[in-house]
Enzyme design. Structure first.
Site, PDB file in Angstrom:
ATOM      1  N   ALA A  33       0.918  -1.032  -0.085  1.00 17.51           N
ATOM      2  CA  ALA A  33      -0.048   0.078  -0.142  1.00 17.51           C
ATOM      3  C   ALA A  33       0.836   1.453  -0.069  1.00 17.51           C
ATOM      4  O   ALA A  33       0.673   2.039   0.913  1.00 17.51           O
ATOM      5  CB  ALA A  33      -1.030   0.047   1.337  1.00 17.51           C
ATOM      6  N   LEU A  34       1.691   1.297  -1.036  1.00 13.58           N
ATOM      7  CA  LEU A  34       2.963   2.205  -0.839  1.00 13.58           C
ATOM      8  C   LEU A  34       2.199   3.661  -1.296  1.00 13.58           C
ATOM      9  O   LEU A  34       1.456   3.817  -1.957  1.00 13.58           O
ATOM     10  CB  LEU A  34       3.826   2.065  -2.000  1.00 13.58           C
ATOM     11  CG  LEU A  34       4.631   0.568  -2.113  1.00 13.58           C
ATOM     12  CD1 LEU A  34       5.569   0.416  -2.836  1.00 13.58           C
ATOM     13  CD2 LEU A  34       5.204   0.358  -0.602  1.00 13.58           C
ATOM     14  N   HIS A  38       6.538   6.009   1.487  1.00 12.10           N
ATOM     15  CA  HIS A  38       7.580   4.837   1.393  1.00 12.10           C
ATOM     16  C   HIS A  38       8.504   5.146   0.159  1.00 12.10           C
ATOM     17  O   HIS A  38       9.580   4.931   0.049  1.00 12.10           O
ATOM     18  CB  HIS A  38       6.601   3.774   0.742  1.00 12.10           C
ATOM     19  CG  HIS A  38       5.786   3.138   1.843  1.00 12.10           C
ATOM     20  ND1 HIS A  38       4.526   3.166   1.888  1.00 12.10           N
ATOM     21  CD2 HIS A  38       5.974   2.457   3.032  1.00 12.10           C
ATOM     22  CE1 HIS A  38       3.832   2.624   2.744  1.00 12.10           C
ATOM     23  NE2 HIS A  38       4.796   2.085   3.680  1.00 12.10           N
ATOM     24  N   GLN A  62       2.377  -8.850  13.298  1.00 11.08           N
ATOM     25  CA  GLN A  62       2.210  -7.714  13.503  1.00 11.08           C
ATOM     26  C   GLN A  62       0.890  -6.991  14.067  1.00 11.08           C
ATOM     27  O   GLN A  62       0.592  -5.849  14.497  1.00 11.08           O
ATOM     28  CB  GLN A  62       2.824  -6.493  12.712  1.00 11.08           C
ATOM     29  CG  GLN A  62       4.352  -6.674  12.468  1.00 11.08           C
ATOM     30  CD  GLN A  62       4.919  -5.596  11.449  1.00 11.08           C
ATOM     31  OE1 GLN A  62       5.498  -6.292  10.436  1.00 11.08           O
ATOM     32  NE2 GLN A  62       4.658  -4.396  11.283  1.00 11.08           N
ATOM     33  N   LYS A 150       8.212   8.247  10.896  1.00  8.09           N
ATOM     34  CA  LYS A 150       6.888   8.497  11.045  1.00  8.09           C
ATOM     35  C   LYS A 150       6.432   7.423  12.213  1.00  8.09           C
ATOM     36  O   LYS A 150       5.655   7.639  13.107  1.00  8.09           O
ATOM     37  CB  LYS A 150       5.833   8.191  10.109  1.00  8.09           C
ATOM     38  CG  LYS A 150       4.186   8.554  10.105  1.00  8.09           C
ATOM     39  CD  LYS A 150       3.592   7.179   9.905  1.00  8.09           C
ATOM     40  CE  LYS A 150       2.207   7.383  10.424  1.00  8.09           C
ATOM     41  NZ  LYS A 150       1.309   6.193  10.206  1.00  8.09           N
ATOM     42  N   SER A 187      -0.609   4.064   5.118  1.00  6.80           N
ATOM     43  CA  SER A 187      -1.292   3.385   4.451  1.00  6.80           C
ATOM     44  C   SER A 187      -2.835   3.353   5.070  1.00  6.80           C
ATOM     45  O   SER A 187      -3.769   3.103   4.279  1.00  6.80           O
ATOM     46  CB  SER A 187      -0.685   1.748   4.358  1.00  6.80           C
ATOM     47  OG  SER A 187       0.463   1.998   3.712  1.00  6.80           O
TER      48      SER A 187
END
Length: 279
Positions: A33-34, A38, A62, A150, A187
């Site tokens: 979901a670049l 990114h 995760q 971030k 994303s």
């Protein structure tokens, strides 16, 4: 079209040739979901390495919430198109069994840095990060890796993990990329409704005001209650944390008596946003 590799043996054969030629290998680990954030890391990697691998793997370890995992955007084709102009050497999209083969039984844990901030609200999240990231470092054979500031806590955790495990890699942090209205790129922003997207930049706005006040000698004890009220009044559902931490080591602070980061996580419209600002 950039080469996409899904099997570890193919990747290693390629990297072995690069290393034999003395080339510096860089990696940008992602979950896909670049977005422009990114891509800024990819630009950094292109400038700082001879060969660049972008990894795309939505790591189930995760996610402590199954719905969050199910809803996470998966956009491999679009991601490959976005990467085309950058001329990366390989997009590594490992099949799940290349990361977690049958019988996989190892978890890497970084103590201390992972039970605060996001770690306190997402049990097991950082164990997922610190288990998959060293695998990606070792599978790609990278000399340098690029991560965004971030997710500042993640950056600190990954650096500590690499240092503690003696992985010979330089972890490079890159500044947060923001929309014109100040919202940190993520994303997850794709999941925001129009109404929530309009309110979301309030988080960075309030944090900037707080950072300015802290820089002038203000304290978190004075500033936090008003900031949380302002966020909920603006339309945020819940503020998980809003804390001042030492930039190195993430010790909890009340005043900015050393280099520090103001960090926050808040929910709006069912989407969890995180941000941080240097103080």
């Amino acid at each position: 079209m950039t080469m996409i590799i899904r099997r570890l043996d193919e990747l290693r054969a390629l990297v072995t040739g690069w290393k034999r030629s003395g080339e510096v290998v860089g990696v940008v680990p992602t979950m896909g979901a670049l977005h422009a954030g990114h891509l800024s890391l990819v630009s950094g990697a292109k400038a700082g390495a001879d060969r660049v691998i972008v990894t795309i793997f939505v790591n189930p370890r995760q996610f402590n919430n199954p719905d969050d995992l199910a809803n996470y955007p998966r956009t491999e084709f679009e991601d490959a198109k976005k990467l085309e102009p950058y001329g990366v050497d390989v997009i590594y999209v490992p099949d799940p069994d290349q990361i977690y083969p049958q019988g996989f039984a190892t978890t890497v844990t970084v103590e201390g840095l992972t039970d605060i901030l996001c770690g306190a609200f997402r049990p097991g999240h950082f164990d997922g990060v610190t288990t998959v990231v060293p695998k990606l470092f070792l599978q790609t054979g990278a000399d340098r890796a690029w991560f965004g500031e971030k997710d500042y806590q993640q950056l600190q955790v990954v650096r500590r993990m690499a240092r503690d495990l003696d992985i010979p890699i330089e972890v490079v942090g890159c500044e947060t990329v923001r929309e014109a209205d100040g919202l940190a790129l993520s994303s997850r922003n794709l999941l925001l409704s129009d109404e929530a997207r309009a309110v979301a930049p309030t988080l960075s706005r309030i944090m900037r005001d707080m950072a300015g006040a802290l820089g002038q000698g203000g304290s978190m004890a004075e500033l936090t209650p008003g900031a949380i009220t302002a966020l909920t009044d603006a339309g945020f559902d819940k503020v998980e944390y809003l804390e001042l931490r030492a930039a190195d080591g993430l010790a909890l602070l009340d005043t900015a008596d050393r280099s520090a980061r103001l960090l926050a996580a808040a929910w709006i419209g069912g989407v969890r946003l995180i941000d941080n600002i240097p103080v």
